[in-house]
Scaffold this active site. Sequence first.
Site, PDB file in Angstrom:
ATOM      1  N   GLU A 131      79.154 112.623  19.695  1.00  0.00           N
ATOM      2  CA  GLU A 131      78.049 111.792  19.216  1.00  0.00           C
ATOM      3  C   GLU A 131      77.009 111.698  20.326  1.00  0.00           C
ATOM      4  OE1 GLU A 131      77.386 109.812  16.515  1.00  0.00           O
ATOM      5  OE2 GLU A 131      79.167 110.055  15.262  1.00  0.00           O
ATOM      6  N   GLU A 147      70.055 113.469  11.280  1.00  0.00           N
ATOM      7  CA  GLU A 147      70.414 113.614  12.693  1.00  0.00           C
ATOM      8  C   GLU A 147      69.743 114.850  13.277  1.00  0.00           C
ATOM      9  OE1 GLU A 147      74.680 113.475  12.700  1.00  0.00           O
ATOM     10  OE2 GLU A 147      74.742 111.476  11.817  1.00  0.00           O
ATOM     11  N   ARG A 149      70.680 111.157   4.445  1.00  0.00           N
ATOM     12  CA  ARG A 149      71.893 111.581   5.147  1.00  0.00           C
ATOM     13  C   ARG A 149      72.629 112.717   4.429  1.00  0.00           C
ATOM     14  NH1 ARG A 149      76.352 108.994   8.158  1.00  0.00           N
ATOM     15  NH2 ARG A 149      78.353 109.637   7.293  1.00  0.00           N
TER      16      ARG A 149
END
Length: 504
Positions: free
Chosen positions: A329, A133, A185
């Site tokens: 988010e 991310e 991740r």
Amino acid sequence: MAAISKRNTQTAKDRSRDAPITPLRRMVIPRPDILHTYLEYKQINQYMEYLVQRYPHFVRMHSLGLTHEKREVRALEINWMNSDNVELSPLIREQAPRSFDIAPNGKSTVPVVHQGEHCRKTVFIEAGTHAREWITISTALNCIYQLTERYTRNIEVLRKLRFIIVPLVNPDGYEYSRTKNAKWRKNRRPHKSSKFVGTDCNRNYDIFWNSGPSKINRNTYKGECPFSEPETRAMRNMLNRMSSNLLFFLSLHSYGQSIMYPWGYCRDNPLYWRELSSLANSGKSAIKSYNGREYRTGSISCLTKRTIAGSVVDYVYGVLKVPMALVMELPSRELGFQPPVEMISQIGHESWYGIREMCKRSYDLRLQIVRENEPQLPRPPRCEAGNEGVATETLTASTEESTAAGGDCAKSKPKKKRAKRTVRATHDEILRIQKGFKASEPPALPEGIQALPAGLFPRQLEPRVPPVKRSGLSRDGRGGGDGVILTSHGKPPISSTMPLGVFL
């Protein structure tokens, strides 16, 4: 000759003594471009060092710990109201607390823990927990940029709140994602006696950790025990130390385009869900007014449609009793975890508008939330034994969420779980039903009514009743005779031989 050489030596000494002293130059740290590119781990640290050098009177950098690959997890503290800030008046500087404390190891600094009734004035923002991310790290750096390089535009927030921002919680995983596998991740600590590497740091906190996923090959693996990872231990130490000062905790992730509040491990709502919903909606409205982007708001388990145990937000809100904690988010599904570099600045700026508004709103709500006398935490829907690793309790209570929970959460209900049935069980049940039909006697039918054989329709049966004769016109149209009225193909009408009850 000796006298002449001595005189020349003294002259050289005098000359060197009288020469002007050149002042030492401070090393200038170059500033990386944080708004238009994804930075490396070294560049992120370089930008924080640059800010500490440029704004030493209100910016401090702290080391939280080392990762498995010996990278530092660093936090940047932005504290405008401190005694070292030369831009404050002398009276305010005397009343303001000191800027930092020395850590127990004596080598690094730690933020000061404020004392008093109104000591909760610290906002904690963390990003980069999940390696892939990247946009969350750039957004956290944008928040730092807004609070430092553009501090004159955000002075209102700086005068009220202190900020502690950790832009990269998982540096090992981030570097691996940048160079080897963009979809990685977890962190990079290998597991003994296994070929698998990494743990999901957002499943490794000690809040109902047992109910998390225990398969080591999954992306959401929770680890061998709570705080088994060096990254989560570093975060825990800082959060536990600052828990009495924390007012608002924000965790940045991507790419759900939503602002969510606890709980994640169960479908219940917290006691102050209305205040948390109001806080989330303030950020949602600010972003929508900035560029029209629409965020969703609601509880974590409701919007994600699953339960998430061991997350940092639940730990901060449930264990440390921080008044307000949210997950943001970032957008969006069509952009993915790593949006194009052209979108970094836009997403960072729009997110800052929402984050700044939520910080202001949290300051307004600080006196309305008192969490000291809250009831016990709700239980998750599935609890596992701590040492044995087997399920010991299954709650049979309904998990449907009340529509009074507010936000988008009221628009959807959790799906009811269907019991799993094997092929063998289904086959046995079909055989049992067939045997029951064979054993039962056929129902008695009225006289003259024929039972319909299996697999045949009424039109496929042979006529067993003679044609119906009616008095009236014959087929020649002259009347007087016993004309016979037949259906097509010389068969009687269906209604005359098959009653309606046979179809019911």
